[in-house]
Design an enzyme around this catalytic site. Sequence first.
Site, mmCIF file in Angstrom:
data_model
loop_
_atom_site.group_PDB
_atom_site.id
_atom_site.type_symbol
_atom_site.label_atom_id
_atom_site.label_comp_id
_atom_site.label_asym_id
_atom_site.label_seq_id
_atom_site.Cartn_x
_atom_site.Cartn_y
_atom_site.Cartn_z
ATOM 1 N N GLU A 1 -0.499 13.932 -2.455
ATOM 2 C CA GLU A 1 -1.430 13.665 -1.148
ATOM 3 C C GLU A 1 -0.661 14.508 -0.102
ATOM 4 O O GLU A 1 -1.576 15.187 0.802
ATOM 5 C CB GLU A 1 -1.555 11.985 -0.998
ATOM 6 C CG GLU A 1 -2.399 11.857 0.277
ATOM 7 C CD GLU A 1 -2.182 10.402 0.754
ATOM 8 O OE1 GLU A 1 -1.291 9.595 0.458
ATOM 9 O OE2 GLU A 1 -3.138 9.867 1.373
ATOM 10 N N ASN B 1 3.962 11.132 11.272
ATOM 11 C CA ASN B 1 5.144 12.127 11.215
ATOM 12 C C ASN B 1 6.429 11.587 11.547
ATOM 13 O O ASN B 1 7.368 12.240 10.977
ATOM 14 C CB ASN B 1 4.529 13.062 12.226
ATOM 15 C CG ASN B 1 3.272 13.752 11.565
ATOM 16 O OD1 ASN B 1 2.614 13.538 10.730
ATOM 17 N ND2 ASN B 1 3.064 15.399 11.957
ATOM 18 N N GLU B 2 6.312 10.535 12.469
ATOM 19 C CA GLU B 2 7.664 9.964 12.645
ATOM 20 C C GLU B 2 8.656 9.341 11.389
ATOM 21 O O GLU B 2 9.695 9.701 11.107
ATOM 22 C CB GLU B 2 7.650 8.808 13.720
ATOM 23 C CG GLU B 2 7.408 9.494 15.113
ATOM 24 C CD GLU B 2 5.948 9.897 15.201
ATOM 25 O OE1 GLU B 2 5.134 9.596 14.609
ATOM 26 O OE2 GLU B 2 5.719 10.569 16.220
ATOM 27 N N GLN C 1 -10.014 3.698 -0.103
ATOM 28 C CA GLN C 1 -8.802 2.975 -0.553
ATOM 29 C C GLN C 1 -8.304 1.987 0.513
ATOM 30 O O GLN C 1 -8.196 2.159 1.813
ATOM 31 C CB GLN C 1 -7.727 4.140 -0.142
ATOM 32 C CG GLN C 1 -6.341 3.834 -0.409
ATOM 33 C CD GLN C 1 -5.385 5.135 -0.034
ATOM 34 O OE1 GLN C 1 -5.505 5.441 1.321
ATOM 35 N NE2 GLN C 1 -4.698 5.840 -0.707
ATOM 36 N N GLY C 2 -7.851 0.937 0.003
ATOM 37 C CA GLY C 2 -7.514 -0.349 0.846
ATOM 38 C C GLY C 2 -6.037 -0.636 0.801
ATOM 39 O O GLY C 2 -5.604 -1.452 -0.013
ATOM 40 N N TYR C 3 -5.259 0.138 1.872
ATOM 41 C CA TYR C 3 -4.075 -0.126 1.799
ATOM 42 C C TYR C 3 -3.525 -0.526 3.124
ATOM 43 O O TYR C 3 -2.989 -1.589 2.975
ATOM 44 C CB TYR C 3 -3.199 1.476 1.452
ATOM 45 C CG TYR C 3 -3.257 1.955 0.303
ATOM 46 C CD1 TYR C 3 -3.718 1.410 -0.820
ATOM 47 C CD2 TYR C 3 -2.341 3.265 0.015
ATOM 48 C CE1 TYR C 3 -3.680 2.061 -2.198
ATOM 49 C CE2 TYR C 3 -2.539 3.950 -1.243
ATOM 50 C CZ TYR C 3 -3.068 3.189 -2.383
ATOM 51 O OH TYR C 3 -3.175 3.643 -3.694
ATOM 52 N N SER C 4 -3.922 0.120 4.411
ATOM 53 C CA SER C 4 -3.365 -0.430 5.514
ATOM 54 C C SER C 4 -3.974 -1.605 5.749
ATOM 55 O O SER C 4 -5.110 -1.972 5.473
ATOM 56 C CB SER C 4 -3.700 0.740 6.581
ATOM 57 O OG SER C 4 -2.993 2.093 6.320
#
Lengths: 396, 356
Positions: free
Chosen positions: A249, A380-381, A131-134
């Site tokens: 997810e 989580n923030e 997966q190429g997201y970030s």
Amino acid sequence: MNSLNVNRDEMDDADFRAEFRAFLAEHYPAELKQDFHRPFRRLRGEPANDWQRTLQKHGWRAPAWPRESGGMGLSFRKQLIYHEELEHAGVARIIDLGETQLGPTIIKMGSPEQSEYYLPRILNCEHVWCQGYSEPNAGSDLASLRTSAELDGDEFVVNGQKIWTTHANDSTHIFTLVRTGKFEKKQQGISFLLIDLDTPGISIRPIINLAGEDEFCEVFFENVRVPKANLVGELHQGWTVAKALLGYERVWIGSPALAGKALALGEHLVQQLGLEDDRGVMDELAQLQADLHDYRLLYSRTCDAIADSGKAPGPEVSMLKVYASELLHRLTEFNVEIGAEYGAVVGDVEIGGVSTADMQADLYWQLMMARPVTIFAGANEIQRDILAKTVLGLQA
Amino acid sequence: MQEMDEFIAMLRDSAEGFLADFQASPGAKTEIAVPRPLNRELWTAMAELGWLGLLLPESQGGLALPVSAAAELADVMGRYRFPVPYIEAAIMPAQILAAADNEALAAELISGETLFSLAWQDRAGSDAAFAACVLSDGQISGQKSFVAAVEPGSQLLVCVSSVNGPAIVLVNSDADGITAQRSATASGSFCQLSFDKVTCTPLLAGTGAEQALASAIAAGRLLASAFLSGLSRACLRDTVDYLNQRQQFGRKLSSFQSVSHRCVDMHIHIELAEAVWRVAAEAGDEASLSAAKARASDTAQDVCRQAVQLHGAMGFTEECSVGEYLRLALQYGNWLGSAKSMRRAFQSARTAEALA
């Protein structure tokens, strides 16, 4: 033995569970199971593909896909049982993003040609997807991504960089979010593009993580030419395409499975180190045991509500990801702390038993493998921001 | 199943109306360090709603509902910070009277005309109940601790030991030979009771007495958990409302992450508390019941204390309702098992289960 034509979704829940349990007992290799040494073991590369093909051969692959796409067509409730049994049997996790992310996306948003070409190749592991997201400047703030794809005739020309791409070095293909246009809102002008990693202009650099594993990578794109037909969904609508799956997810990331393995290790360590009479340790353990017990009940209550509603999970499932990942932190920290000097060891160590056999442990590995869970898939923030706004109604 | 779901929805609805009216009434506000007498008029109104006999069998004039239904009611009571000893004076004594199969006494409890109180606990932080008071020649002598909801003329159900083992006997709280030392709680009071040769009527003996007490404590723990869960939810909701409205530095307090993230964590704990008490209500096993009481006790006290902080100086005053929430959280969070003792009980039950 069941043939591939059996519709297991029509089975009684208990029969379904029993059959899958028996299948796993017979077919899953004992040496690849999760154990106290590698409680969160993952499979990748050939061992992962071999196991996926075994599942495929016996009709146990792709539980969430519809049957007409080659999957099992299981209801959400049966998928929960499926995952529970994997946990029960100690089956190592596989990050098969072709199955869990791309397949459902193509089924929902892709063209018939894309379905016909890609889906069977995902199932037989001819294609392995990452997966190429970030990107370096677009992590939790994903919509700020800058990798560009410019249309040039029948091809997109892709330039830019992805990062934290898990298992890119074991994959044949990458599905990406790329910028195809600039609009008022940064979520607009993003497109969902499929790219063969063999295409000229792509280079991959693995990054060693704190657990000592090269699980994630940087992927560089330099004038990479991608057929226009590899666009999934409409041009500029990639954000909507990708977002459709985020709720699920978070449900799977919220699974109590990893925490269960970490607690089992902790309980074993208490015995191994002879700490059963240490009131302080036992009270800390009781807190963790109660936390996991209560969380399992909340998790199944939330999943039941999703199953009953028949709708996709809402923003409230962010709480699952937050709690499960932080509980995993606390459990792995407990294991290091009660380990005393063993907790100072970086890597394998033999822990002599007080009343039990010696055990091989790696308290460092389990501590470090728990770290990224609070970071990936939206730190989580960010999850707390979502919950504050959408569930509690706290105003910005 | 569906019928029960519909009934519970109705029960909750009617409770909401009744409790909202009560909360808006002048007598609702609790005071500090003043033992709160039970409001007999209110008690009669609760009797008319069928709440007092919710769990008693139909043969004794009750509604014969499962304990899960009573827990639903307790959850709603928590949401309205209802300062009335429903668990103490209705639910727990009813479990004893049901076991004793005493129709006449059950009828008095159901109608609300007589108040009952279960005098069981021998000492703080312990479930011991049959050692501190002794039955001999039809008279009891000894002590009972933390006896809740003792009112003038209350019938006391006292756990005692006799030559034949444990027993539960009936005495009137006005009887000669009883002295009471009273302390205030949020919804009423605790009494330290001393008995000196008090004539009594036997009700239950032997394992029957032990089982009746165990079921009373279990029901009490479950309802206290549900009450605390509802209480926490309401306290957080009020806090969120306050944060959305109050401005400082030109911004709403709700817009500060250090504030909103704390609220999210409280919310998650409340979700945990509710998930556990609901399962405990159905399963009724010791592990889940102990877990429910531990979680609810911790969560309620934490949420209410944090509400003080998040309300700023206002939260430290009796001008807003935070104090009322917090006092109830202290009461039900520490009575019938503190968080720590309940977590230890959970751990023992879990270990025993694993070995079985």
